[in-house]
Each structure stands twice: as C-alpha cells, then as structure tokens.
Design a protein around this motif. Structure first.
Motif, PDB file in Angstrom:
ATOM      1  N   THR A 144       0.849  -1.188   0.000  1.00 21.75           N
ATOM      2  CA  THR A 144       0.000   0.000   0.000  1.00 21.75           C
ATOM      3  C   THR A 144       0.886   1.240   0.000  1.00 21.75           C
ATOM      4  N   SER A 145       0.276   2.377  -0.160  1.00 23.38           N
ATOM      5  CA  SER A 145       1.021   3.641  -0.177  1.00 23.38           C
ATOM      6  C   SER A 145       1.316   4.168   1.224  1.00 23.38           C
ATOM      7  N   PRO A 202      -3.713   2.428  -2.775  1.00 27.30           N
ATOM      8  CA  PRO A 202      -4.198   3.033  -1.527  1.00 27.30           C
ATOM      9  C   PRO A 202      -4.646   1.935  -0.565  1.00 27.30           C
TER      10      PRO A 202
END
Length: 78
Positions: free
Chosen positions: A8-9, A63
């Motif tokens: 994920t970011s 995300p």
C-alpha cells in the motif's frame, strides 16, 4: 502459513532497538482467506538474481483499504 500481500502507499514508523524505522504497510490474506496486514521494513532479492523487475514491481503501491485505515490509528501513519 502462506500469506499473499500487496503493497500500500502507507508508511509508518516502528521502534526497533530504540530507533525509529520506516515500515511500509502491506495488506493481504492468508491461504485460508483471513485478512491481515504486515509492516515491512526491509525486503531484498538474492544478489545472484536480476532484481530489475522486482525493483520495478516494488515501486507499485495501491491506496490502503478502509479496513486498514480503521485497524491502524492515523497517528501512526504518514
């Protein structure tokens, strides 16, 4: 146990031996389908292998899910 993870970011910091270490938050599921998340501080490929594709793939993030946002207090996430 086998776990399939996606990067994920989100980045957070963990305290390791008294030092803050950045950790990327990864989400995934176990082989039996149980949702989980992992805090990855280091990941590497054996030096005898060509790591170019691995490094390109490692830059890809998504995300985090809404479930992850609820699981990790926002004060812990950059």
């Amino acid at each position: 146990m086998k776990v399939m993870l996606e990067s994920t970011s989100k980045i957070t910091f963990l305290v390791v031996n008294g030092e803050e270490v950045p950790a990327r938050v990864w989400e995934g599921t176990t082989e039996s389908g149980i949702p989980c998340h992992a805090y990855i501080t280091r990941i590497a490929v054996n030096a005898q292998h060509d790591a170019a594709e691995f490094e390109r793939d490692l830059r890809e993030t998504r995300p985090p899910s809404a479930d992850l946002a609820r699981a990790i207090p926002m004060r812990m996430v950059l």
